[in-house]
Design a protein around this motif. Sequence first.
Motif, PDB file in Angstrom:
ATOM      1  N   ASP A  67       0.832  -1.199   0.000  1.00  0.00           N
ATOM      2  CA  ASP A  67       0.000   0.000   0.000  1.00  0.00           C
ATOM      3  C   ASP A  67       0.870   1.254   0.000  1.00  0.00           C
ATOM      4  O   ASP A  67       1.867   1.331   0.732  1.00  0.00           O
ATOM      5  CB  ASP A  67      -0.912   0.023   1.224  1.00  0.00           C
ATOM      6  CG  ASP A  67      -1.969  -1.062   1.208  1.00  0.00           C
ATOM      7  OD1 ASP A  67      -2.111  -1.726   0.161  1.00  0.00           O
ATOM      8  OD2 ASP A  67      -2.629  -1.266   2.243  1.00  0.00           O
ATOM      9  N   GLY A  68       0.473   2.230  -0.808  1.00  0.00           N
ATOM     10  CA  GLY A  68       1.211   3.482  -0.859  1.00  0.00           C
ATOM     11  C   GLY A  68       2.272   3.543  -1.937  1.00  0.00           C
ATOM     12  O   GLY A  68       2.942   4.571  -2.098  1.00  0.00           O
ATOM     13  N   TRP A  69       2.423   2.445  -2.710  1.00  0.00           N
ATOM     14  CA  TRP A  69       3.419   2.377  -3.786  1.00  0.00           C
ATOM     15  C   TRP A  69       2.745   1.957  -5.086  1.00  0.00           C
ATOM     16  O   TRP A  69       1.783   1.180  -5.082  1.00  0.00           O
ATOM     17  CB  TRP A  69       4.510   1.367  -3.444  1.00  0.00           C
ATOM     18  CG  TRP A  69       5.327   1.756  -2.254  1.00  0.00           C
ATOM     19  CD1 TRP A  69       5.060   1.483  -0.939  1.00  0.00           C
ATOM     20  CD2 TRP A  69       6.532   2.513  -2.279  1.00  0.00           C
ATOM     21  NE1 TRP A  69       6.039   2.030  -0.140  1.00  0.00           N
ATOM     22  CE2 TRP A  69       6.954   2.661  -0.919  1.00  0.00           C
ATOM     23  CE3 TRP A  69       7.316   3.077  -3.291  1.00  0.00           C
ATOM     24  CZ2 TRP A  69       8.117   3.350  -0.573  1.00  0.00           C
ATOM     25  CZ3 TRP A  69       8.474   3.761  -2.946  1.00  0.00           C
ATOM     26  CH2 TRP A  69       8.865   3.887  -1.607  1.00  0.00           C
TER      27      TRP A  69
ATOM     28  N   TYR B 225       6.005   3.689 -11.545  1.00  0.00           N
ATOM     29  CA  TYR B 225       6.150   5.006 -12.164  1.00  0.00           C
ATOM     30  C   TYR B 225       5.318   5.062 -13.448  1.00  0.00           C
ATOM     31  O   TYR B 225       5.429   4.201 -14.319  1.00  0.00           O
ATOM     32  CB  TYR B 225       7.624   5.263 -12.485  1.00  0.00           C
ATOM     33  CG  TYR B 225       7.893   6.570 -13.188  1.00  0.00           C
ATOM     34  CD1 TYR B 225       8.026   7.748 -12.471  1.00  0.00           C
ATOM     35  CD2 TYR B 225       8.016   6.618 -14.579  1.00  0.00           C
ATOM     36  CE1 TYR B 225       8.274   8.951 -13.118  1.00  0.00           C
ATOM     37  CE2 TYR B 225       8.267   7.811 -15.231  1.00  0.00           C
ATOM     38  CZ  TYR B 225       8.393   8.984 -14.497  1.00  0.00           C
ATOM     39  OH  TYR B 225       8.632  10.177 -15.141  1.00  0.00           O
ATOM     40  N   GLY B 226       4.467   6.059 -13.536  1.00  0.00           N
ATOM     41  CA  GLY B 226       3.648   6.237 -14.732  1.00  0.00           C
ATOM     42  C   GLY B 226       2.435   5.329 -14.809  1.00  0.00           C
ATOM     43  O   GLY B 226       1.746   5.297 -15.831  1.00  0.00           O
ATOM     44  N   HIS B 227       2.148   4.592 -13.724  1.00  0.00           N
ATOM     45  CA  HIS B 227       1.013   3.668 -13.720  1.00  0.00           C
ATOM     46  C   HIS B 227       0.228   3.830 -12.414  1.00  0.00           C
ATOM     47  O   HIS B 227       0.702   4.427 -11.456  1.00  0.00           O
ATOM     48  CB  HIS B 227       1.491   2.224 -13.868  1.00  0.00           C
ATOM     49  CG  HIS B 227       2.187   1.955 -15.164  1.00  0.00           C
ATOM     50  ND1 HIS B 227       1.530   1.570 -16.306  1.00  0.00           N
ATOM     51  CD2 HIS B 227       3.508   2.028 -15.497  1.00  0.00           C
ATOM     52  CE1 HIS B 227       2.395   1.412 -17.290  1.00  0.00           C
ATOM     53  NE2 HIS B 227       3.610   1.681 -16.837  1.00  0.00           N
ATOM     54  N   GLU B 228      -0.950   3.237 -12.394  1.00  0.00           N
ATOM     55  CA  GLU B 228      -1.789   3.301 -11.205  1.00  0.00           C
ATOM     56  C   GLU B 228      -1.677   2.055 -10.334  1.00  0.00           C
ATOM     57  O   GLU B 228      -2.186   2.025  -9.214  1.00  0.00           O
ATOM     58  CB  GLU B 228      -3.252   3.526 -11.609  1.00  0.00           C
ATOM     59  CG  GLU B 228      -3.503   4.859 -12.299  1.00  0.00           C
ATOM     60  CD  GLU B 228      -3.094   6.054 -11.439  1.00  0.00           C
ATOM     61  OE1 GLU B 228      -3.373   6.025 -10.228  1.00  0.00           O
ATOM     62  OE2 GLU B 228      -2.488   6.992 -11.981  1.00  0.00           O
ATOM     63  N   ASP B 229      -1.019   1.016 -10.857  1.00  0.00           N
ATOM     64  CA  ASP B 229      -0.894  -0.225 -10.104  1.00  0.00           C
ATOM     65  C   ASP B 229       0.575  -0.581  -9.917  1.00  0.00           C
ATOM     66  O   ASP B 229       1.472   0.164 -10.312  1.00  0.00           O
ATOM     67  CB  ASP B 229      -1.649  -1.362 -10.806  1.00  0.00           C
ATOM     68  CG  ASP B 229      -1.197  -1.550 -12.255  1.00  0.00           C
ATOM     69  OD1 ASP B 229      -0.275  -0.829 -12.703  1.00  0.00           O
ATOM     70  OD2 ASP B 229      -1.756  -2.414 -12.950  1.00  0.00           O
ATOM     71  N   LEU B 230       0.816  -1.757  -9.311  1.00  0.00           N
ATOM     72  CA  LEU B 230       2.169  -2.184  -8.978  1.00  0.00           C
ATOM     73  C   LEU B 230       2.443  -3.545  -9.592  1.00  0.00           C
ATOM     74  O   LEU B 230       1.640  -4.481  -9.450  1.00  0.00           O
ATOM     75  CB  LEU B 230       2.331  -2.260  -7.455  1.00  0.00           C
ATOM     76  CG  LEU B 230       3.730  -2.553  -6.923  1.00  0.00           C
ATOM     77  CD1 LEU B 230       4.655  -1.368  -7.159  1.00  0.00           C
ATOM     78  CD2 LEU B 230       3.675  -2.869  -5.424  1.00  0.00           C
ATOM     79  N   SER B 231       3.601  -3.686 -10.249  1.00  0.00           N
ATOM     80  CA  SER B 231       3.991  -4.954 -10.841  1.00  0.00           C
ATOM     81  C   SER B 231       4.185  -6.018  -9.770  1.00  0.00           C
ATOM     82  O   SER B 231       4.649  -5.735  -8.657  1.00  0.00           O
ATOM     83  CB  SER B 231       5.307  -4.779 -11.618  1.00  0.00           C
ATOM     84  OG  SER B 231       5.893  -6.024 -11.904  1.00  0.00           O
TER      85      SER B 231
END
Length: 236
Positions: free
Chosen positions: A45-47, A50-56
Motif C-alpha cells: 500500500d502506498g506504492w 512510475y507512470g502507472h496506477e498499479d504495482l507490478s
Amino acid sequence: MKKILTSILMASALATSALAGDENTLSTAEEAAGWQLLFDGETTDGWRNYGHEDLSGDWRADGGTLTFTPGKAGDIITDATFTNFELSIDWKISKGGNSGIFFNVVEGQPYAYMTGPEYQLLDNANRDEPPLEQAGALFALYAPTTDVSHPAESWNTSRLVVNGGYIEHWLNDVKVVSYDMDSDDFKSRVSASKFSPDGPNADVMKHFATARSGHIALQDHGDKIAFRNIKIKPLP
C-alpha cells in the motif's frame, strides 16, 4: 539498591532488545517527532509503478521486506509527494547488485531518473564501478567521501535529508555526501554529465533536478534488492 538497579538495567536492556526486533514500526519517540512509515511490512500500500496506477508483481511484500525480484517490473514511486524531509531506509542487495533511490521525482518523462536525482545503492565489493557510482553517491555527480557500505546480502541503512536545495546522503550513520542543488558547483557538474540540459538528451533531461518536491522512487536496475524500515519525517 544494587539489586534494584540491576533489575532496572535488565528491564531496560530487554525493552531495547524487543524494540530492535520490531521492524517496520515506529517507536513512541519517532511518532512524537513526526516520523511516518512508507511501508507497513505486510502490504505494498502506498506504492505504484512510475507512470502507472498499479504495482507490478515483481515488487512485493515478502517476509517483512519490500522486495524486487528481477523481471520487467520498472521503478516504483510513493503515492504521496514530499518537499522537505528526512528519509530513513534499510536495504539489502544481491551480490554485484545495483539500484537506487530517487527523490523529487515528477511524472511525465519516460523514466524517474530524468527528473529525480539518485542516491546510489550498490554492492561495492563485487561491482567495479567508479567512485561517482558507488554506494551513497549522488549518481554520476558526487562521490561518497568514504566507503562504509556493508557486504552483499547484509543490511545497510541509508538516510537522505532534503531541505530545499540542500541535500545530505548518510550511509550506515556516516555522512558521505552533501551538496546544494542551487549552487554553481552542482549546476556545472550536471552540465558536464549525461543529465545536461544542453546535451544530446536535452529534450528529456531539461527537467532533471529542477523540482523541489515530488515522489520518492525505488529503482528496478535488474538486480534483486530488499527494503525495510522505510520511514520519512517531513521537515518545516
